[in-house]
Design a protein around this motif. Structure first.
Motif, short mmCIF file in Angstrom:
data_model
loop_
_atom_site.label_atom_id
_atom_site.label_comp_id
_atom_site.label_asym_id
_atom_site.label_seq_id
_atom_site.Cartn_x
_atom_site.Cartn_y
_atom_site.Cartn_z
N VAL A 241 6.75 -3.37 0.89
CA VAL A 241 6.60 -3.39 2.36
C VAL A 241 7.96 -3.12 2.97
O VAL A 241 8.95 -3.77 2.62
N SER A 242 8.01 -2.18 3.91
CA SER A 242 9.27 -1.84 4.58
C SER A 242 9.02 -1.72 6.09
O SER A 242 8.18 -0.93 6.53
N PRO B 72 6.73 -0.50 13.49
CA PRO B 72 5.93 0.15 12.44
C PRO B 72 6.27 -0.42 11.06
O PRO B 72 7.37 -0.90 10.82
N VAL B 73 5.31 -0.35 10.15
CA VAL B 73 5.46 -0.85 8.78
C VAL B 73 4.91 0.21 7.81
O VAL B 73 3.86 0.81 8.08
N THR B 74 5.63 0.41 6.71
CA THR B 74 5.19 1.36 5.69
C THR B 74 4.86 0.59 4.41
O THR B 74 5.70 -0.16 3.89
N LEU B 75 3.62 0.78 3.92
CA LEU B 75 3.17 0.19 2.66
C LEU B 75 3.21 1.27 1.59
O LEU B 75 2.70 2.39 1.79
N THR B 76 3.80 0.94 0.40
CA THR B 76 3.92 1.91 -0.70
C THR B 76 3.34 1.32 -1.98
O THR B 76 3.68 0.19 -2.36
N SER C 166 -2.01 10.06 -1.19
CA SER C 166 -0.66 9.63 -0.83
C SER C 166 -0.43 8.18 -1.26
O SER C 166 -1.29 7.31 -1.01
N GLU D 285 1.58 6.22 0.10
CA GLU D 285 2.11 5.49 1.25
C GLU D 285 1.05 5.36 2.35
O GLU D 285 0.22 6.26 2.54
N LEU D 286 1.12 4.24 3.06
CA LEU D 286 0.29 4.01 4.25
C LEU D 286 1.20 3.50 5.36
O LEU D 286 1.84 2.46 5.21
N ARG D 287 1.25 4.24 6.48
CA ARG D 287 2.11 3.85 7.60
C ARG D 287 1.26 3.20 8.69
O ARG D 287 0.29 3.80 9.18
#
Length: 476
Positions: A80-81, A90-94, A126, A128-130
């Motif tokens: 989580v970033s 915003p948050v990006t899940l990888t 992908s 990643e999920l933004r």
């Protein structure tokens, strides 16, 4: 596969072992297969078989072989970033994993979950999920899955807890906006309450300082909110403030003063004349113009038949005047106009008639002044004569009098002569009522004896000792 030796007769039974543990025993000679190999399938494998030779059963065991099952891709790890997101950010899940070098061409797809609910559109190529913005209610347990398109190996990450932080509101400010500046009575007004920082749902409220009561309230997920005041009235003027609250301590803005300007009402024109007589040439007339409502300063303009005569200002409101010296051309209609910059208003017309010349007015004033003077002089004469005769009767010293030619005087009989003695017996005396060294003023005086029936004689003085009767003093 467990194969027999060349000199073996027919195999009767066959068994497979992994790490010394039997996996399968069959009366048939068959192969042993693992449909979906896994890491747990790694180990040492061997097999054994039983056969008859020369009518005697005999068993043999194969040598063992080592089988290592390699991962197609490792278990994914969810990152989580940023790791400590704040509301609104915003948050990006990888979902992190890689195919093994031996199967680098393997295609993977991914899916993300929060509390057993799939996020986004579900499975995607992908990793990643933004998430455009995270809020407090988005806090929870997150995890992801990865799988190969073929042959369909699926693996799940461990769960990760995400706690979304809320930012308190700060730097609350209140501003106003109006279609026209300044705020005009009857117009619209917008009060804008905003914060520099603050996350989540923010409750905005607007208040009057004098009462502290709320005049509006809104809750929304934004850094500002508007309150519209339609058809502003004079009573809406005052000082206002707003508050913002997102669950922490509410923050209040500074005070904002709102001034409401009032357009002028239709003024009224009045003519202040010097007297009750008609206006004549030479008179000075005062034109008075006044609007009952309107924010100062107010400029008044005066018109004669739509021709501007002049103007006058009322810095503090109220009315204003304009003096006009009349000429023969000043007859006609007069009006005035009030203007405070918010729209001029014109009064109704007032008609003024100028007649004659100034001589009539001056002669009339002169006659009135002379009448007043003569009336006052006659009164003074009567008082002095009364004093003179009473002083003479009592033996006092009389004032000096100068006889005049009786034949030059034709005295008129008084209206009360019917109650007096014969006029022939009344000898007129002329007495100066003032000192001899001043202008001579005379009045007619007759002396008579009191009649026997004095009760019916209205013109005789109440002093019975007096034998003096005064004639009427005529006003010049």
């Amino acid at each position: 596969m467990c194969q027999k030796e060349k000199d073996w007769w027919k195999i009767q039974t066959m068994a497979y072992y992994k790490d010394e543990k039997e996996l399968q025993l069959s009366n048939k000679v068959s192969d042993f297969s693992i449909p979906r190999a896994a890491l747990s399938d790694s180990g040492s494998y061997y097999c054994s078989a039983t056969a008859k030779k020369y009518f005697f059963p005999k068993s043999r065991t194969s040598r063992s072989i080592r089988i290592e099952v390699q991962e197609l891709f490792p278990r994914p790890v969810l990152t989580v970033s940023p790791s400590w997101p704040t509301e609104g950010s915003p948050v990006t899940l990888t979902c992190e994993t890689q195919p093994s070098p031996q199967r680098s061409n393997a295609q993977l797809r991914f899916c993300f979950f929060r509390d057993d609910r799939a996020l986004g559109s579900g499975w995607s190529s992908s990793p990643e999920l933004r998430v455009p913005a995270m809020w407090t209610e988005d806090s929870g347990s997150y995890w992801c899955q990865a799988e190969t398109v073929t042959p369909g190996v699926r693996k799940q990450s461990l769960q990760s807890q995400i706690h979304v932080q809320r930012v308190p509101v700060s730097n609350v400010s209140l501003e106003m906006w109006a279609p026209r500046d300044p705020v005009i009575e009857g117009g619209d007004l917008i009060l804008l309450c905003s914060v520099a920082e603050g996350t989540g749902n923010i409750t905005f409220s607007w208040h009057r300082e004098d009462t502290g009561s709320s005049v509006g309230r809104k809750t929304q997920r934004s850094l500002s909110a508007e309150l519209e005041v339609a058809a502003v009235q004079e009573g809406d003027a005052g000082r206002y403030y707003c508050r913002a609250d997102n669950g922490h301590d509410p923050i209040q803005s500074r005070l904002l003063s709102i001034h409401v300007r009032i357009p002028v009402s239709c003024p009224v024109l009045t003519l202040r004349e010097p007297g009750a007589q008609a206006m004549v040439v030479g008179d000075v007339v005062e034109l008075r113009c006044e609007a009952q409502r309107g924010s100062p300063p107010i400029l008044y303009r005066f018109y004669h038949e739509d021709v501007t005569l002049g103007n006058s200002s009322a810095p503090s409101g109220g009315g204003a005047s304009f003096n006009l010296s009349l000429t023969s051309e000043h007859s006609g209609n007069y009006s005035c106009e009030a203007d405070n910059g918010l729209g001029a208003q014109r009064s109704e017309a007032v008609t003024l008639s100028v007649t004659g010349t100034g001589a009539y007015r001056r002669d009339h004033v002169t006659a009135r002044v002379l009448g007043v003077l003569c009336g006052g002089l006659g009164f003074m004469t009567a008082v002095l004569l009364s004093y003179y005769w009473s002083h003479k009767i009592s033996g006092g010293r009389s004032v000096t009098h100068v006889p005049r030619d009786v034949s030059s005087i034709n005295p008129q009989e008084p209206t009360h002569s019917s109650s007096l003695s014969d006029p022939e017996e009344m000898q007129p005396e002329y007495v100066n009522v003032g000192p001899v060294d001043v202008d001579v003023v005379y009045t007619h005086v007759w002396s008579t004896q009191p009649p026997e029936d004095s009760a019916n004689t209205r013109t005789i003085l109440e002093n019975k000792d007096s034998h003096v009767i005064y004639s009427d003093v005529k006003e010049m």
